[in-house]
Structures are given as C-alpha cells and as structure tokens.
Design a protein around this motif. Structure first.
Motif, PDB file in Angstrom:
ATOM      1  N   PRO A   1       3.260  -0.093   9.910  1.00  0.00           N
ATOM      2  CA  PRO A   1       3.544  -1.444  11.145  1.00  0.00           C
ATOM      3  C   PRO A   1       3.473  -0.424  12.187  1.00  0.00           C
ATOM      4  O   PRO A   1       4.430   0.383  11.823  1.00  0.00           O
TER       5      PRO A   1
ATOM      6  N   LEU B   1       8.700  -8.048   7.771  1.00  0.00           N
ATOM      7  CA  LEU B   1       8.006  -7.067   8.784  1.00  0.00           C
ATOM      8  C   LEU B   1       8.762  -5.687   8.238  1.00  0.00           C
ATOM      9  O   LEU B   1       8.712  -4.671   8.336  1.00  0.00           O
TER      10      LEU B   1
ATOM     11  N   ARG C   1       7.563  -3.918   5.297  1.00  0.00           N
ATOM     12  CA  ARG C   1       6.647  -3.149   5.890  1.00  0.00           C
ATOM     13  C   ARG C   1       7.109  -1.879   6.438  1.00  0.00           C
ATOM     14  O   ARG C   1       6.363  -0.788   5.619  1.00  0.00           O
TER      15      ARG C   1
END
Length: 159
Positions: free
Chosen positions: A42, A89, A92
């Motif tokens: 990310p 997220l 990630r």
C-alpha cells in the motif's frame, strides 16, 4: 548446425549459472518476496515519518539498514494509525513491513495481531508463533489459543 549447438550450449550455460546463483541459501526467495511485496505494498503518505512510530518499536528496527528501517517504521506507523478505522489496510501495511523485515519480532507481532483482527486465524497463529520463536515471549498465548479455537481445534487451544 554447429552454430545452433553453440547457441543451445550458451542457453544452457546461462541457465546453469542462474541455478548456481539461485542455489545460494536465502537469496532468491528474499528478493522475490521483496518484489512481490513491493507490487502489493500500500502507498505511504509523504507526511508519515519514521518518527511517527513508537520509540521502543523503532529501537527494534536498528538491525536494518537506515533506508529499510525507515520504510518498515513508516508501514508500522500506518498500522497504528489505521488499526481502528481500516483494519484491512492496516494488515496490508503490516504484511508489507513483514516482507521487508520478517525476522524482527515487532514486525511478526504486528502482522499476527492484524491478521487476528481480520479473522485470519491460520495466518495470525503462524505469525504469532514466529513472534514467540524470535522473542521467547508468551504474551500472546491467549490470542494463539483463540486462533486454535477459531480453526476448530479446541483441544490444541487448551494445551
């Protein structure tokens, strides 16, 4: 025809040289993991700095190169920022940190805890076991037991 044979020999020699290089322990898998992680990583906002990570956690990153430590610190800082609002997220970012510094306890602990939060009990258990091996700490024994329970292995959870 001899020319064709020499081209073939050259092709095989190149493959053998690649195999010799690939047979060195740890080299290709680390590189391929890093490449794979970079493609999946990310993005990191420019305003996130390594100093945004807790001091104790930054100390654990001292064994890394400065550039790698800064990158891992920024990913771990993002995990703490996103943990409540966007756990997927955050996970990630934790996995990106693990791709760059998988031999550090703080990184394995973070990836294990984010996986647990998402309900990925198999990954959480694997990461927390690795954390335990690296650090010798049993502080997440209850979470590990819950992961076993979540995987339908109640007997192992009790042990």
């Amino acid at each position: 025809m001899a020319e064709h044979g020499s081209q073939r020999d050259h092709q095989y020699r190149g493959r053998d040289q690649h195999r010799d290089h690939a047979s060195r322990p740890g080299r290709p898998s680390e590189r391929s993991e890093r490449r794979r992680a970079q493609g999946d990583e990310p993005s990191l906002p420019d305003e996130i700095a390594p100093a945004d990570l807790d001091f104790r956690a930054r100390v654990e990153l001292k064994s890394l190169s400065k550039e790698n430590a800064d990158l891992v610190a920024r990913h771990l800082a993002m995990v703490s920022i996103l943990a409540d609002d966007d756990p997927e997220l955050a996970h990630r970012h934790a996995m990106a940190a693990a791709a760059h510094a998988g031999r550090l306890g703080i990184v394995r602990e973070t990836s294990g805890l984010t996986a647990y939060r998402l309900g990925d009990y198999a990954l959480a258990l694997r990461e927390l076991r690795t954390y335990r091996r690296i650090t010798g700490s049993d502080e997440h024994a209850a979470i590990m037991a819950d992961c076993e329970r979540g995987l339908g292995r109640s007997r192992q959870a009790l042990e």
